[in-house]
Enzyme design. Structure first.
Site, mmCIF file in Angstrom:
data_model
loop_
_atom_site.group_PDB
_atom_site.id
_atom_site.type_symbol
_atom_site.label_atom_id
_atom_site.label_comp_id
_atom_site.label_asym_id
_atom_site.label_seq_id
_atom_site.Cartn_x
_atom_site.Cartn_y
_atom_site.Cartn_z
ATOM 1 C CG HIS A 37 -12.324 -71.274 7.168
ATOM 2 N ND1 HIS A 37 -12.821 -71.139 8.584
ATOM 3 C CD2 HIS A 37 -12.392 -70.180 6.513
ATOM 4 C CE1 HIS A 37 -12.154 -69.984 8.454
ATOM 5 N NE2 HIS A 37 -11.515 -69.425 7.540
ATOM 6 C CE LYS A 102 -1.288 -73.156 16.463
ATOM 7 N NZ LYS A 102 -0.365 -74.726 15.013
#
Lengths: 176, 280
Positions: A37, A102
């Protein structure tokens, strides 16, 4: 009970998804976690080319354990999504269709999901062996030096996920 | 005096790293299966069904239970009659970790520097705690710790006047903040007393105790039971998607402390609470 979703995840498909829906994802998705990322984000800021198009694609926040010989992949469950929050709005602005992780997301991410008509999906944390059975192909396509954190292109069949934040901002985790 | 070779230690550590990551510790295994029958929320039940299937697939097909195969925590109790021969103990332990993570197809999740973040590629070094005890044996516990839950752990330096009430408040606050990130149903390890670092270590030790064993101190046992009950009333549930099974167990370890302090550490583990112990 389960809705089947075939990638790419177009805006038309996203619009039909509601928080709480159970989905089976089939098609190509891409992995990216913390280190990948950071690189994608920095490349976008510098207006450099990124290794694959984010447009209508799904990112899976996941770093697998190594594949045994003869296996496609090792254990392959989701990691905590909020660690990507700093980078996510920039990626969504580049057309990213959805994310699988999550846990809860920050306010700015939720605002950006609504603005970009995207979706946040959750897979069950700690079910890495079970989820790995849905992954039929895996190939490292970028940042190979990052090891488990490299970007893997996956072909998945009926990967079970739940819609946590839909494109209207409805949030399954709200009040929890 | 008894001699134990570093090779024997390396081999045992290697095997324990692999065993811990493929086969869930029996106490947690039993409780997570029972949780499925106790859970009433339908979403919670479906999460627990997936988690039970996951444990079975991991064991039968040799796939790690979770892809986060952890940073390797090692507790080693050395009998003072033991002499370790053939090399350095710390090197032997780290060699065992490296071999276990390579031969066991476990994920290498350790970076050599917390700022520069370059992967060490063999999951070393482990986090090792040594203790000298009576006798001529070595007891080793290997507890690979995932960081989804480690990141949600906390320390509080409470005041003596805060007492049980504030301890409970802090634990519940920590569990609520952890929410879905810690992969509930969780196991909660709590350390009370000692000093700043001692309470954190107590909390870690609490996590490697079987969740079937309650504290032998009656007031602590009562606190463990009450906290488990209150945590399960939060409604966070399996995967944080709602339900009555938020924690599988609460273990508390205590130590004497200073007249001015009440240190409290809460170390959270996901349902993949791995720990293997062997005595050499």
């Amino acid at each position: 009970m389960y809705k089947d979703i075939i990638t790419p995840l177009t805006k038309e498909k996203v619009a039909q998804l509601k928080a709480g829906d159970n989905l089976f994802i089939t098609g190509t998705i891409y992995t990216a976690r913390d280190a990948a990322h950071k690189r994608i984000y920095e490349a976008i800021l510098k207006e450099e080319k990124i290794p694959f198009s984010l447009e209508d694609n799904i990112l899976y926040y996941m770093g697998p354990s190594p594949a045994r010989p003869g296996s496609v992949i090792g254990s392959a469950g989701p990691t905590t999504a909020s660690r990507m929050d700093k980078y996510t709005p920039t990626l969504l602005n580049k057309g990213l269709g959805g994310m699988i992780g999550k846990g809860k997301r920050g306010k700015e991410v939720i605002r950006s999901i609504i603005q970009n008509k995207a979706v946040y999906l959750v897979a069950i944390g700690g079910a890495g062996a079970l989820l790995s059975k849905c992954i039929k192909k895996s190939k490292v396509i970028a940042y190979g030096d990052l090891g488990t954190e490299a970007i893997h292109e996956l072909y998945v069949e009926k990967l079970p996920v739940i819609v946590a934040i839909d494109s209207k901002g409805n949030n399954l985790y709200e009040n929890r | 005096m008894r001699y134990i070779s570093v090779e024997e230690i390396t081999t045992n550590i290697k095997e324990m790293c692999i065993e811990a990551n493929y086969k869930l510790a029996s106490d947690v295994d039993k409780h997570i299966r029972e949780a499925y029958t106790k859970e009433t929320s339908s979403l919670g039940k479906s999460v627990l069904k997936q988690l039970n299937e996951n444990i079975d697939i991991a064991a039968s097909e040799s796939i790690p239970i979770c892809q986060d195969t952890g940073m390797t925590i090692v507790f080693i109790k050395i009998g003072q009659e033991v002499h370790i021969k053939g090399g350095l103990l710390e090197e032997a332990i780290n060699k065992g970790i490296g071999l276990g993570y390579w031969e066991g197809y476990l994920r290498k999740s350790v970076v050599s520097d917390p700022i520069l973040r370059e992967n060490t590629k063999d999951n070393t070094p482990g986090v090792i705690y040594y203790e000298i005890v009576a006798g001529d044996k070595i007891e080793i516990t290997v507890a690979p710790k995932g960081f989804g839950s480690e990141n949600m752990s906390r320390i509080y330096m409470l005041k003596p006047a805060d007492g049980i009430e504030e301890i409970k408040h802090a634990v519940l606050e920590t569990v609520k903040l952890a929410g879905p990130n810690a992969c509930p149903p969780i196991v909660v390890g709590i350390g009370i007393g000692g000093s700043f670092e001692k309470c954190a270590l107590l909390a870690k030790r609490a996590l490697i105790r079987s969740i079937d064993i309650r504290s032998d101190k009656p007031h602590i046992r009562k606190l463990e039971e009450e906290l488990l009950d209150e945590i399960n009333k939060t409604g966070i549930g399996p995967a944080g998607l709602g339900g009555k099974i938020t924690a599988l167990g609460v273990n508390i370890e205590t130590y004497p402390t200073h007249i001015a302090g009440l240190p409290l550490a809460i170390n959270i583990s996901c349902h993949v609470n791995r720990h293997v112990t062997r005595v050499i």
